[in-house]
Scaffold this motif. Structure first.
Motif, PDB file in Angstrom:
ATOM      1  N   MET A  28      48.623   9.655  23.608  1.00 36.52           N
ATOM      2  CA  MET A  28      47.702   8.738  22.947  1.00 36.52           C
ATOM      3  C   MET A  28      48.527   7.573  22.402  1.00 36.52           C
ATOM      4  O   MET A  28      49.591   7.772  21.835  1.00 36.52           O
ATOM      5  CB  MET A  28      46.936   9.443  21.828  1.00 36.52           C
ATOM      6  N   HIS A  29      47.999   6.346  22.590  1.00 34.40           N
ATOM      7  CA  HIS A  29      48.713   5.133  22.210  1.00 34.40           C
ATOM      8  C   HIS A  29      48.058   4.473  20.994  1.00 34.40           C
ATOM      9  O   HIS A  29      46.838   4.495  20.848  1.00 34.40           O
ATOM     10  CB  HIS A  29      48.714   4.143  23.385  1.00 34.40           C
ATOM     11  N   ASN A  30      48.885   3.856  20.191  1.00 34.47           N
ATOM     12  CA  ASN A  30      48.411   3.161  18.994  1.00 34.47           C
ATOM     13  C   ASN A  30      47.765   1.824  19.375  1.00 34.47           C
ATOM     14  O   ASN A  30      48.131   1.196  20.364  1.00 34.47           O
ATOM     15  CB  ASN A  30      49.585   2.906  18.041  1.00 34.47           C
ATOM     16  N   PHE A  38      39.156   8.388  13.280  1.00 35.64           N
ATOM     17  CA  PHE A  38      38.630   8.645  14.620  1.00 35.64           C
ATOM     18  C   PHE A  38      39.668   9.388  15.456  1.00 35.64           C
ATOM     19  O   PHE A  38      39.330  10.347  16.164  1.00 35.64           O
ATOM     20  CB  PHE A  38      38.223   7.336  15.315  1.00 35.64           C
ATOM     21  N   VAL A  39      40.920   8.966  15.380  1.00 36.45           N
ATOM     22  CA  VAL A  39      41.985   9.626  16.135  1.00 36.45           C
ATOM     23  C   VAL A  39      42.108  11.085  15.717  1.00 36.45           C
ATOM     24  O   VAL A  39      42.191  11.981  16.566  1.00 36.45           O
ATOM     25  CB  VAL A  39      43.326   8.876  15.963  1.00 36.45           C
ATOM     26  N   LEU A  87      34.558   9.035  24.366  1.00 33.71           N
ATOM     27  CA  LEU A  87      34.239   8.993  22.944  1.00 33.71           C
ATOM     28  C   LEU A  87      34.650   7.656  22.326  1.00 33.71           C
ATOM     29  O   LEU A  87      33.914   7.079  21.518  1.00 33.71           O
ATOM     30  CB  LEU A  87      34.932  10.143  22.207  1.00 33.71           C
ATOM     31  N   ALA A  88      35.828   7.166  22.696  1.00 31.08           N
ATOM     32  CA  ALA A  88      36.316   5.889  22.166  1.00 31.08           C
ATOM     33  C   ALA A  88      35.406   4.736  22.592  1.00 31.08           C
ATOM     34  O   ALA A  88      35.065   3.872  21.771  1.00 31.08           O
ATOM     35  CB  ALA A  88      37.745   5.636  22.630  1.00 31.08           C
ATOM     36  N   LYS A  89      35.004   4.739  23.841  1.00 34.06           N
ATOM     37  CA  LYS A  89      34.118   3.670  24.332  1.00 34.06           C
ATOM     38  C   LYS A  89      32.789   3.698  23.581  1.00 34.06           C
ATOM     39  O   LYS A  89      32.285   2.656  23.165  1.00 34.06           O
ATOM     40  CB  LYS A  89      33.881   3.835  25.833  1.00 34.06           C
ATOM     41  N   PHE A  93      35.884   1.610  20.330  1.00 32.13           N
ATOM     42  CA  PHE A  93      37.314   1.550  20.045  1.00 32.13           C
ATOM     43  C   PHE A  93      38.076   1.391  21.354  1.00 32.13           C
ATOM     44  O   PHE A  93      37.712   2.005  22.365  1.00 32.13           O
ATOM     45  CB  PHE A  93      37.797   2.812  19.326  1.00 32.13           C
ATOM     46  N   PRO A  94      39.175   0.617  21.343  1.00 32.45           N
ATOM     47  CA  PRO A  94      39.973   0.426  22.561  1.00 32.45           C
ATOM     48  C   PRO A  94      41.073   1.481  22.736  1.00 32.45           C
ATOM     49  O   PRO A  94      42.116   1.202  23.329  1.00 32.45           O
ATOM     50  CB  PRO A  94      40.578  -0.966  22.336  1.00 32.45           C
ATOM     51  N   LEU A  95      40.870   2.667  22.238  1.00 33.29           N
ATOM     52  CA  LEU A  95      41.882   3.718  22.270  1.00 33.29           C
ATOM     53  C   LEU A  95      42.357   3.960  23.704  1.00 33.29           C
ATOM     54  O   LEU A  95      41.557   4.068  24.625  1.00 33.29           O
ATOM     55  CB  LEU A  95      41.305   5.010  21.690  1.00 33.29           C
ATOM     56  N   LEU A  96      43.671   4.044  23.863  1.00 29.92           N
ATOM     57  CA  LEU A  96      44.277   4.278  25.171  1.00 29.92           C
ATOM     58  C   LEU A  96      44.917   5.659  25.187  1.00 29.92           C
ATOM     59  O   LEU A  96      45.655   6.032  24.274  1.00 29.92           O
ATOM     60  CB  LEU A  96      45.327   3.214  25.477  1.00 29.92           C
TER      61      LEU A  96
END
Length: 103
Positions: A28-30, A38-39, A87-89, A93-96
């Motif tokens: 998981m990237h910041n 959320f993370v 879930l991020a979408k 959130f732009p979580l990668l």
């Protein structure tokens, strides 16, 4: 006709025949948008981490830029990434989340 053909021989697996599946690190990237809460929630819900472990991993992501969330066979790693990104979408959130082969 001989009864000693390969068709009549029982299948016997040896230790050489059985191979462990390749394992993949899920990373998981910041980013500057996705909240820490959320993370942590994703780590608990998707990666089945305790709140304590999830908080520790989240802090490593935040301070080091990325962190391994788990190591799994390919299909499981892909599914957890898919679920995380979904879930991020939905939360905007732009979580990668990525994976790489575990050496």
């Amino acid at each position: 006709m001989s009864n000693n053909t390969a068709e009549n021989q029982p299948l016997i697996e040896t230790a050489q025949d059985i191979q462990e599946p390749k394992l993949y690190k899920v990373i998981m990237h910041n980013d500057d948008v996705t909240t820490m809460e959320f993370v942590v929630q994703v780590l608990v819900d998707v990666f089945h981490k305790s709140i304590e472990d999830a908080s520790e991993i989240m802090m490593k992501i935040h301070t080091q830029g990325k962190e391994i969330c788990g190591i799994y066979p390919r299909e499981i790693a892909e599914f957890r990434i898919y679920k995380t990104l979904h879930l991020a979408k939905n939360a905007h959130f732009p979580l990668l989340c990525t994976m790489e082969e575990n050496a």
